[in-house]
Structure formats: structure tokens, C-alpha cells
Design a protein around this motif. Structure first.
Motif, PDB file in Angstrom:
ATOM      1  N   SER A 140       0.857  -1.182   0.000  1.00 56.62           N
ATOM      2  CA  SER A 140       0.000   0.000   0.000  1.00 56.62           C
ATOM      3  C   SER A 140       0.894   1.232   0.000  1.00 56.62           C
ATOM      4  O   SER A 140       2.108   1.133   0.212  1.00 56.62           O
ATOM      5  CB  SER A 140      -0.910   0.021   1.232  1.00 56.62           C
ATOM      6  N   SER A 141       0.294   2.358  -0.237  1.00 54.91           N
ATOM      7  CA  SER A 141       1.022   3.621  -0.127  1.00 54.91           C
ATOM      8  C   SER A 141       0.024   4.704   0.254  1.00 54.91           C
ATOM      9  O   SER A 141      -1.182   4.571  -0.019  1.00 54.91           O
ATOM     10  CB  SER A 141       1.746   3.984  -1.430  1.00 54.91           C
ATOM     11  N   THR A 142       0.525   5.745   0.904  1.00 53.85           N
ATOM     12  CA  THR A 142      -0.329   6.844   1.320  1.00 53.85           C
ATOM     13  C   THR A 142       0.254   8.158   0.844  1.00 53.85           C
ATOM     14  O   THR A 142       1.403   8.483   1.155  1.00 53.85           O
ATOM     15  CB  THR A 142      -0.489   6.875   2.849  1.00 53.85           C
ATOM     16  N   LEU A 143      -0.543   8.869   0.079  1.00 56.66           N
ATOM     17  CA  LEU A 143      -0.173  10.211  -0.352  1.00 56.66           C
ATOM     18  C   LEU A 143      -0.671  11.189   0.699  1.00 56.66           C
ATOM     19  O   LEU A 143      -1.846  11.150   1.076  1.00 56.66           O
ATOM     20  CB  LEU A 143      -0.827  10.534  -1.698  1.00 56.66           C
ATOM     21  N   SER A 144       0.200  12.048   1.184  1.00 55.82           N
ATOM     22  CA  SER A 144      -0.186  13.023   2.195  1.00 55.82           C
ATOM     23  C   SER A 144      -0.021  14.430   1.632  1.00 55.82           C
ATOM     24  O   SER A 144       1.067  14.805   1.190  1.00 55.82           O
ATOM     25  CB  SER A 144       0.680  12.849   3.446  1.00 55.82           C
ATOM     26  N   LEU A 145      -1.113  15.176   1.658  1.00 60.17           N
ATOM     27  CA  LEU A 145      -1.104  16.567   1.194  1.00 60.17           C
ATOM     28  C   LEU A 145      -1.269  17.468   2.415  1.00 60.17           C
ATOM     29  O   LEU A 145      -2.313  17.444   3.070  1.00 60.17           O
ATOM     30  CB  LEU A 145      -2.249  16.818   0.208  1.00 60.17           C
ATOM     31  N   PRO A 146      -0.253  18.249   2.755  1.00 61.02           N
ATOM     32  CA  PRO A 146      -0.349  19.077   3.958  1.00 61.02           C
ATOM     33  C   PRO A 146      -1.149  20.352   3.704  1.00 61.02           C
ATOM     34  O   PRO A 146      -1.036  20.958   2.638  1.00 61.02           O
ATOM     35  CB  PRO A 146       1.117  19.418   4.240  1.00 61.02           C
ATOM     36  N   ARG A 147      -1.997  20.728   4.634  1.00 67.13           N
ATOM     37  CA  ARG A 147      -2.674  22.026   4.586  1.00 67.13           C
ATOM     38  C   ARG A 147      -3.255  22.316   3.198  1.00 67.13           C
ATOM     39  O   ARG A 147      -2.836  23.243   2.496  1.00 67.13           O
ATOM     40  CB  ARG A 147      -1.729  23.147   5.007  1.00 67.13           C
ATOM     41  N   VAL A 148      -4.242  21.535   2.829  1.00 64.84           N
ATOM     42  CA  VAL A 148      -4.795  21.659   1.480  1.00 64.84           C
ATOM     43  C   VAL A 148      -5.532  22.984   1.307  1.00 64.84           C
ATOM     44  O   VAL A 148      -6.014  23.596   2.259  1.00 64.84           O
ATOM     45  CB  VAL A 148      -5.745  20.491   1.148  1.00 64.84           C
ATOM     46  N   SER A 149      -5.619  23.389   0.055  1.00 61.87           N
ATOM     47  CA  SER A 149      -6.381  24.583  -0.302  1.00 61.87           C
ATOM     48  C   SER A 149      -7.402  24.194  -1.372  1.00 61.87           C
ATOM     49  O   SER A 149      -7.392  23.064  -1.882  1.00 61.87           O
ATOM     50  CB  SER A 149      -5.451  25.678  -0.826  1.00 61.87           C
ATOM     51  N   LEU A 150      -8.266  25.131  -1.717  1.00 62.87           N
ATOM     52  CA  LEU A 150      -9.300  24.852  -2.711  1.00 62.87           C
ATOM     53  C   LEU A 150      -8.685  24.372  -4.030  1.00 62.87           C
ATOM     54  O   LEU A 150      -9.269  23.556  -4.747  1.00 62.87           O
ATOM     55  CB  LEU A 150     -10.161  26.092  -2.961  1.00 62.87           C
ATOM     56  N   SER A 151      -7.501  24.877  -4.335  1.00 60.99           N
ATOM     57  CA  SER A 151      -6.853  24.533  -5.598  1.00 60.99           C
ATOM     58  C   SER A 151      -6.330  23.101  -5.637  1.00 60.99           C
ATOM     59  O   SER A 151      -5.852  22.653  -6.684  1.00 60.99           O
ATOM     60  CB  SER A 151      -5.706  25.507  -5.884  1.00 60.99           C
ATOM     61  N   ASP A 152      -6.396  22.412  -4.530  1.00 65.03           N
ATOM     62  CA  ASP A 152      -6.003  20.993  -4.507  1.00 65.03           C
ATOM     63  C   ASP A 152      -7.152  20.077  -4.917  1.00 65.03           C
ATOM     64  O   ASP A 152      -6.974  18.859  -5.000  1.00 65.03           O
ATOM     65  CB  ASP A 152      -5.510  20.595  -3.117  1.00 65.03           C
ATOM     66  N   THR A 153      -8.320  20.648  -5.174  1.00 64.45           N
ATOM     67  CA  THR A 153      -9.442  19.858  -5.677  1.00 64.45           C
ATOM     68  C   THR A 153      -9.072  19.293  -7.046  1.00 64.45           C
ATOM     69  O   THR A 153      -8.789  20.037  -7.981  1.00 64.45           O
ATOM     70  CB  THR A 153     -10.710  20.728  -5.790  1.00 64.45           C
ATOM     71  N   ALA A 154      -9.046  17.964  -7.140  1.00 60.34           N
ATOM     72  CA  ALA A 154      -8.567  17.303  -8.354  1.00 60.34           C
ATOM     73  C   ALA A 154      -8.808  15.803  -8.208  1.00 60.34           C
ATOM     74  O   ALA A 154      -9.271  15.334  -7.174  1.00 60.34           O
ATOM     75  CB  ALA A 154      -7.073  17.570  -8.571  1.00 60.34           C
ATOM     76  N   VAL A 155      -8.461  15.068  -9.238  1.00 55.88           N
ATOM     77  CA  VAL A 155      -8.462  13.614  -9.169  1.00 55.88           C
ATOM     78  C   VAL A 155      -7.021  13.158  -8.973  1.00 55.88           C
ATOM     79  O   VAL A 155      -6.111  13.652  -9.656  1.00 55.88           O
ATOM     80  CB  VAL A 155      -9.046  12.976 -10.450  1.00 55.88           C
ATOM     81  N   TYR A 156      -6.799  12.236  -8.042  1.00 62.86           N
ATOM     82  CA  TYR A 156      -5.465  11.747  -7.719  1.00 62.86           C
ATOM     83  C   TYR A 156      -5.378  10.263  -8.075  1.00 62.86           C
ATOM     84  O   TYR A 156      -6.205   9.459  -7.646  1.00 62.86           O
ATOM     85  CB  TYR A 156      -5.159  11.969  -6.237  1.00 62.86           C
ATOM     86  N   TYR A 157      -4.369   9.922  -8.863  1.00 59.60           N
ATOM     87  CA  TYR A 157      -4.182   8.558  -9.332  1.00 59.60           C
ATOM     88  C   TYR A 157      -2.934   7.949  -8.686  1.00 59.60           C
ATOM     89  O   TYR A 157      -1.875   8.570  -8.655  1.00 59.60           O
ATOM     90  CB  TYR A 157      -3.982   8.522 -10.846  1.00 59.60           C
ATOM     91  N   CYS A 158      -3.090   6.726  -8.224  1.00 60.18           N
ATOM     92  CA  CYS A 158      -1.982   5.942  -7.681  1.00 60.18           C
ATOM     93  C   CYS A 158      -1.579   4.921  -8.742  1.00 60.18           C
ATOM     94  O   CYS A 158      -2.449   4.182  -9.240  1.00 60.18           O
ATOM     95  CB  CYS A 158      -2.451   5.249  -6.401  1.00 60.18           C
ATOM     96  N   LEU A 159      -0.298   4.844  -9.083  1.00 61.52           N
ATOM     97  CA  LEU A 159       0.133   3.997 -10.197  1.00 61.52           C
ATOM     98  C   LEU A 159       1.457   3.303  -9.903  1.00 61.52           C
ATOM     99  O   LEU A 159       2.480   3.975  -9.752  1.00 61.52           O
ATOM    100  CB  LEU A 159       0.327   4.863 -11.445  1.00 61.52           C
TER     101      LEU A 159
END
Lengths: 109, 117
Positions: A70-89
């Protein structure tokens, strides 16, 4: 090609830390775990890549346990501009990458 | 160039006409990929080039679709006798395949939005 499972969607609030976990039980030895971000009407954009343990760059951190299933993507202190689709590959130099449906992250004000 | 360039950015065509979509990869990138993305859907793999050869054409949806790459650089995706279901964003990506050390990241272009009317 390793199959991945990640949440279809997630909501969070501005300023929060967001963690998106992806499972890839049959990852190959030569696969690197790569995350992409896609905004509407744009092509996916490379965020971060790692093999194991922890990787950090100016955008995100990536945590990969020793078994690499498994893996975990961590985004610190998100903002509205981080709204998106995130793909794990899982990726390697020999195979094409197959995109799953990704995780649709929606950041709320 | 600095990034992957695709043209045209938008294309509206009549059903039954042929279209050509162009991708100009990052200079020196040996691998080139075409994907298709329908509205609200994930990316669908179409074809992969390593240099000028296409070792994997498994994603081409029908024999109306073809692609070529010349000089190890520019690639053209051709759709013959377009159908309404061909309407989608066609994305191209390139990568510099390295021997070791990771960083197999793809760089994507902004895509060509194809609308068949």
C-alpha cells in the motif's frame, strides 16, 4: 500489471492534512509507486514517486510500508486549488501504465 | 520543447470524416503514449511507442484508429470515419526511460478535445 484500489472520492476542508491510501497487493519488485494529479480539462501531472519508506517534496509526502502493498499520499494544509483527481500507479520502465478511476478529492472552504 | 505539445487543442468534426491529432513530445523522450479520456471517466490506454516502433497497440478500440511516429519524435493519431462515440479528450504523454533509479514519470500534454457531431 499491478491492480490498485483507492477511494472513489474524499472531501476535506481547507487547511487540513489529507491522506489518500492506495492498495497494490501484487506490486512487482521493479515497480515504483507514482502519484498523479489531474485538474479538469488538463492532462495528469506527476506529483511524487517512491520505492519504499518515505519521500517528501515541495508538494506532498509519500509513505510506503516495508511490504509495499500500500502507499499513502499526504497533502499538507490543502487549499481549494487541490481539488482534483489523484491517481496511484505502480510503474516501471517496461510496462505502460494503466490508470484506474483515481480518487476525486473535493476541498471545501 | 519545454513540454508535450498537442494540436489542435479542440477539433469539431462531422461524423464519417477522418481526423489527425498531433503530439510533439519533449525533446529526447524516447517513449510516447496515447490515452483517451471520455467526459468524467478515467484514462483509457490506446498505444505506446518506443522510438518509432509500437510494441503495444492493444488499446486501440477499432481498426479505424491508427498511429505512427516518425524520427523518434512527433506522433500522429488518425481516426478514420469518426463516430460520435469517438468524442473524448485525446491525451499524449512522453517519458525519458531511464535504466535505474526510478523517475519513470510521464509528462502529459493538455490534450485534444475531439467532438464528433
Amino acid at each position: 500489471l499491478a491492480k490498485t484500489t483507492q477511494p472513489i472520492s474524499m472531501d476535506s476542508y481547507e487547511g487540513q492534512e489529507v491522506n489518500i491510501t492506495c492498495s497494490h497487493n501484487n506490486i512487482a519488485t521493479n515497480d515504483y509507486i507514482t502519484w498523479y494529479q489531474q485538474f479538469p480539462s488538463q492532462g495528469p501531472r506527476f506529483i511524487i514517486q517512491g520505492y519504499k519508506t518515505k519521500v517528501t517534496n515541495e508538494v506532498a509526502s509519500l509513505f510506503i510500508p516495508a511490504d509495499r502493498k500500500s502507499s499513502t499520499l499526504s497533502l499538507p494544509r490543502v487549499s481549494l486549488s487541490d481539488t482534483a483527481v489523484y491517481y496511484c500507479l505502480p510503474m516501471n520502465r517496461d510496462d505502460k501504465i494503466i490508470f484506474g478511476k483515481g480518487t476525486r478529492l473535493h476541498i471545501l472552504p | 520543447g519545454a513540454g508535450v505539445s498537442q494540436s489542435p487543442s479542440n477539433k469539431v468534426t462531422e461524423k464519417g470524416k477522418d481526423v489527425e491529432l498531433r503530439c510533439d513530445p519533449i525533446s529526447g523522450h524516447t517513449a510516447l503514449y496515447w490515452y483517451r479520456q471520455s467526459l468524467g471517466q478515467g484514462l483509457e490506454f490506446l498505444i505506446y511507442f518506443q522510438g518509432n516502433s509500437a510494441p503495444d497497440k492493444s488499446g486501440l478500440p477499432s481498426d479505424r484508429f491508427s498511429a505512427e511516429r516518425t524520427g523518434g519524435s512527433v506522433s500522429t493519431l488518425t481516426i478514420q470515419r469518426t463516430q460520435q462515440e469517438d468524442s473524448a479528450v485525446y491525451l499524449c504523454a512522453s517519458s525519458l526511460v531511464q535504466g535505474t533509479g526510478g523517475n519513470y514519470g510521464y509528462t502529459f500534454g493538455s490534450g485534444t478535445r475531439l467532438t464528433v457531431v
